[in-house]
Write a protein that holds these residues in place. Structure first.
Motif, PDB file in Angstrom:
ATOM      1  N   LYS A 147      94.729 -35.537  42.982  1.00 29.70           N
ATOM      2  CA  LYS A 147      94.435 -36.088  44.304  1.00 29.70           C
ATOM      3  C   LYS A 147      93.075 -36.771  44.227  1.00 29.70           C
ATOM      4  CE  LYS A 147      92.358 -31.765  45.849  1.00 29.70           C
ATOM      5  NZ  LYS A 147      92.428 -30.629  46.802  1.00 29.70           N
ATOM      6  N   LEU A 148      92.876 -37.651  45.201  1.00 33.06           N
ATOM      7  CA  LEU A 148      91.597 -38.343  45.246  1.00 33.06           C
ATOM      8  C   LEU A 148      90.595 -37.523  46.042  1.00 33.06           C
ATOM      9  CD1 LEU A 148      92.135 -42.177  45.805  1.00 33.06           C
ATOM     10  CD2 LEU A 148      90.939 -41.044  43.954  1.00 33.06           C
ATOM     11  N   GLY A 201      97.883 -43.675  44.364  1.00 30.33           N
ATOM     12  CA  GLY A 201      98.781 -44.550  43.608  1.00 30.33           C
ATOM     13  C   GLY A 201      98.266 -44.750  42.194  1.00 30.33           C
ATOM     14  N   ARG A 202      99.106 -45.375  41.390  1.00 27.99           N
ATOM     15  CA  ARG A 202      98.749 -45.575  39.978  1.00 27.99           C
ATOM     16  C   ARG A 202      97.484 -46.413  39.833  1.00 27.99           C
ATOM     17  NH1 ARG A 202     104.393 -45.386  39.850  1.00 27.99           N
ATOM     18  NH2 ARG A 202     105.264 -44.123  38.137  1.00 27.99           N
ATOM     19  N   PHE A 203      97.376 -47.419  40.684  1.00 29.95           N
ATOM     20  CA  PHE A 203      96.216 -48.302  40.561  1.00 29.95           C
ATOM     21  C   PHE A 203      94.933 -47.533  40.849  1.00 29.95           C
ATOM     22  CE2 PHE A 203      93.727 -52.018  40.441  1.00 29.95           C
ATOM     23  CZ  PHE A 203      92.849 -51.982  41.510  1.00 29.95           C
ATOM     24  N   SER A 257      90.077 -45.114  39.145  1.00 32.84           N
ATOM     25  CA  SER A 257      89.207 -43.939  39.123  1.00 32.84           C
ATOM     26  C   SER A 257      88.828 -43.573  37.689  1.00 32.84           C
ATOM     27  CB  SER A 257      89.924 -42.760  39.798  1.00 32.84           C
ATOM     28  OG  SER A 257      89.182 -41.582  39.654  1.00 32.84           O
ATOM     29  N   ILE A 258      89.823 -43.624  36.819  1.00 30.55           N
ATOM     30  CA  ILE A 258      89.557 -43.258  35.418  1.00 30.55           C
ATOM     31  C   ILE A 258      88.544 -44.206  34.809  1.00 30.55           C
ATOM     32  CG2 ILE A 258      90.561 -43.140  33.118  1.00 30.55           C
ATOM     33  CD1 ILE A 258      93.153 -42.148  34.409  1.00 30.55           C
ATOM     34  N   PHE A 259      88.774 -45.490  34.973  1.00 29.06           N
ATOM     35  CA  PHE A 259      87.968 -46.479  34.244  1.00 29.06           C
ATOM     36  C   PHE A 259      86.733 -46.933  35.027  1.00 29.06           C
ATOM     37  CE2 PHE A 259      90.259 -46.826  30.416  1.00 29.06           C
ATOM     38  CZ  PHE A 259      91.580 -46.536  30.716  1.00 29.06           C
ATOM     39  N   SER A 260      86.453 -46.278  36.125  1.00 27.88           N
ATOM     40  CA  SER A 260      85.153 -46.510  36.757  1.00 27.88           C
ATOM     41  C   SER A 260      84.116 -45.587  36.151  1.00 27.88           C
ATOM     42  CB  SER A 260      85.268 -46.283  38.262  1.00 27.88           C
ATOM     43  OG  SER A 260      85.651 -44.943  38.521  1.00 27.88           O
ATOM     44  N   SER A 316     102.242 -42.572  32.421  1.00 30.50           N
ATOM     45  CA  SER A 316     101.144 -41.608  32.409  1.00 30.50           C
ATOM     46  C   SER A 316     100.380 -41.626  33.728  1.00 30.50           C
ATOM     47  CB  SER A 316     100.181 -41.915  31.262  1.00 30.50           C
ATOM     48  OG  SER A 316     100.848 -41.877  30.030  1.00 30.50           O
ATOM     49  N   LEU A 317     100.143 -42.827  34.227  1.00 29.23           N
ATOM     50  CA  LEU A 317      99.443 -42.934  35.513  1.00 29.23           C
ATOM     51  C   LEU A 317     100.287 -42.317  36.615  1.00 29.23           C
ATOM     52  CD1 LEU A 317      97.996 -46.553  35.222  1.00 29.23           C
ATOM     53  CD2 LEU A 317      96.735 -44.399  35.095  1.00 29.23           C
ATOM     54  N   GLY A 318     101.592 -42.471  36.509  1.00 27.88           N
ATOM     55  CA  GLY A 318     102.480 -41.870  37.491  1.00 27.88           C
ATOM     56  C   GLY A 318     102.412 -40.352  37.474  1.00 27.88           C
ATOM     57  N   LYS A 319     102.353 -39.813  36.274  1.00 28.33           N
ATOM     58  CA  LYS A 319     102.247 -38.354  36.144  1.00 28.33           C
ATOM     59  C   LYS A 319     100.931 -37.860  36.727  1.00 28.33           C
ATOM     60  CE  LYS A 319     103.380 -35.956  32.481  1.00 28.33           C
ATOM     61  NZ  LYS A 319     103.588 -35.535  31.071  1.00 28.33           N
ATOM     62  N   LEU A 320      99.875 -38.556  36.396  1.00 26.66           N
ATOM     63  CA  LEU A 320      98.570 -38.162  36.917  1.00 26.66           C
ATOM     64  C   LEU A 320      98.544 -38.291  38.428  1.00 26.66           C
ATOM     65  CD1 LEU A 320      95.998 -39.629  34.374  1.00 26.66           C
ATOM     66  CD2 LEU A 320      96.340 -37.240  34.982  1.00 26.66           C
TER      67      LEU A 320
END
Lengths: 366, 171
Positions: B161-162, B4-6, B11-14, B152-156
């Motif tokens: 995948k995680l 999901g977006r969250f 993940s990005i900002f960790s 943008s988060l939706g596109k990513l």
């Protein structure tokens, strides 16, 4: 498995996206470099360059209307019931103490009877680059706006505006060389625009949106046509659209003011330089903006950036009556630029035009 | 299963790199806005717009740029198209700087308007509107940034995948 055309489109899209991102990163890097340099470098110049004046062309353009009209100018009321004098102390930044109060005779004399020697000294300081504050103006040639056989100073400003607030001191000093103010009023820029102590040409509608016209100025050399936008002084800077202001000016039916407003707009269209207030014509020179940024000393005597905002009207007048610091000398130097413009317009027929500093400024292009 | 977006945001900002990038971009944008304000104000940093809205603009623009750069980093590892909306952060910051700098004088905005073809009456009308509606306009700019971040988060999210708590290209 994706087809080759799909892969090609994805590759192109990816490259485009990458390029955009790289561009954004590059912009950020450039932005931080440029703006960091501007904060670090103490002598960074902005669009109003100290000691540099510009004169576009050597003769007035022919496409502007040449006005030569006859008529009376507007005399404003001496007081406004809707906007009375406030006699209540408040901290700097929130004070309106004395707003719309007429200057007493001794205060008025500081402006009207300022010695020419102060203008000479300040002008020489400016020419010798010994002023720390910013002085300079970008001036464009225009035909003189003639009313009753005299050229005019047309001023368009706002009581809420910080630069107008500072500039009126220099304007008053300059105008005093060619005539006399029978009355001036204490005023302030808006609370959101530094609450600077300033002069008003007439009692201001400081509680409402309006247009204040006229002044108590008389001169054998020039006319002074003052058009001042007003908005609630307790807010921030606010300016009614020029079209609205022009409608209010036109509603007076006064030919001089109607034509002056139209002329200001015309010069703005000609030079494409109306970007706010103050906006003025001094004889045969059109100027957008104030001709100085003088909000206090740059010495360590007064540390605040907007030292002027921490001064009372009495303190400003005291400094102007006995100039001995950057603030006061800058005001006189800024006045000198306006004086030079008028002297150039009237072919140096006023006594102040004989000052060597004024003559030197004229030789530079005014 | 697509994250999901969250989770993508988290993940990005960790990543310390992303946090440094966010700080750098935000500072750069803040300095840029103040630079435009100073130029428009004859050298004075006369901030007439609400400072918290300026902060909001630079932070949201910084977030947007960081997400875009992060996705660029991912795309270098694969052929997947990635988020390019970070470039829009430059536009929103520039517009934000013009709005924030609109006070007694607005030479840059005025010059742009004249260049587009407005006359003095038109320019003054726009300057009056911008000057009177700085709150609203900066709020809209920040909202635009937030919407672009969401998009943008939706596109990513759709293209990644995680894996071990980090987003990686799906392909």
């Amino acid at each position: 498995m994706a087809s080759s055309s799909t892969k090609t489109r994805q590759t192109q899209a990816s490259k485009k996206a990458q390029a955009l991102t790289y561009a954004a990163v590059a912009f950020s890097i450039i932005a931080i470099l440029i703006s960091s340099y501007s904060f670090i470098h103490p002598k960074i110049k902005t669009v109003y360059v100290n000691t540099t004046v510009y004169l576009n062309g050597t003769s007035p353009p022919t496409t502007l209307t040449k006005y030569n009209i006859s008529g009376t100018l507007i005399t404003p009321p001496y007081s406004l019931a809707s906007d009375p004098v406030i006699n209540k102390s408040a901290p700097f930044g929130r004070t309106l103490n004395g707003i719309n109060q007429p200057l007493n005779s001794s205060s008025l004399a500081v402006i009207n009877k300022a010695p020419n020697s102060y203008f000479e000294t300040a002008g020489l300081k400016y020419l010798n680059n010994s002023l720390s504050n910013q002085v300079g103006a970008s001036a464009n040639p225009v035909p003189a706006f003639m009313v009753n056989g005299k050229p005019s100073v047309i001023y368009f400003g706002s009581i809420t505006c910080i630069f107008c607030g500072e500039n009126r001191w220099a304007m008053a000093l300059a105008l005093s060389r060619f005539g006399n103010f029978s009355t001036l009023y204490t005023g302030y820029s808006s609370l959101g625009d530094a609450d600077l102590p300033t002069l008003y040409w007439s009692p201001a509608h400081y509680n409402q949106s309006a247009v204040d016209l006229g002044s108590f100025y008389s001169s054998n050399y020039i006319n002074f046509i003052a058009i001042e936008d007003t908005d609630p002084i307790t807010g921030g800077f606010s300016l009614q659209p020029v079209a609205t202001i022009q409608q209010e000016v036109n509603s007076t039916g006064n030919t001089a003011y109607m034509d002056a407003m139209a002329y200001l707009i015309q010069t703005g269209d000609k030079y494409k330089n109306f970007g706010g207030t103050p906006y003025a014509i001094w004889g045969t020179f059109q100027i957008d903006g104030a001709d100085a940024v003088d909000l206090g000393n740059t010495t360590t005597q007064i540390n605040s950036t907007y030292a002027l905002g921490y001064m009372t009207h009495a303190q400003v007048l005291q400094q102007l009556s006995n100039p001995n610091d950057q603030f006061a000398w800058t005001e006189y130097a800024a006045a000198d630029l306006y004086v030079a413009m008028i002297c150039s317009t009237i072919s140096n027929t006023a006594p102040v035009c004989k000052l060597s500093a004024v003559q030197s400024l004229e030789a530079r292009g005014y | 299963m697509k994250p999901g977006r969250f989770l993508v945001f988290k993940s990005i900002f960790s990543s310390p790199f992303s946090l440094v990038l966010l700080a750098t971009a935000s500072i750069a944008y803040y300095y840029f806005i103040m630079y435009i304000i100073r130029i428009s104000g004859s050298g004075l940093a006369l901030v007439t717009a609400p400072i918290y809205l300026i902060y909001l603009t630079v932070v949201t623009s910084g977030l947007l740029l960081t997400i875009s750069i992060y996705s660029l980093h991912l795309s270098l590892k694969s052929m997947a198209s990635e988020v390019s909306e970070g470039a829009a952060s430059v536009v929103t910051v520039f517009i934000g700087s013009l709005v924030s700098s609109c006070g007694c004088s607005a030479p840059i905005l005025g010059t742009i308007l004249y260049g587009i073809g407005f006359d003095s009456v038109g320019v003054s009308g726009i300057l009056s509107f911008v000057g009177s509606n700085q709150y609203l306009l900066l709020g809209i700019i920040s909202l635009a940034n937030l919407l672009l971040i969401y998009y943008s988060l939706g596109k990513l999210s759709g293209e990644c995948k995680l894996k071990n708590g980090r987003i990686v290209p799906r392909k």
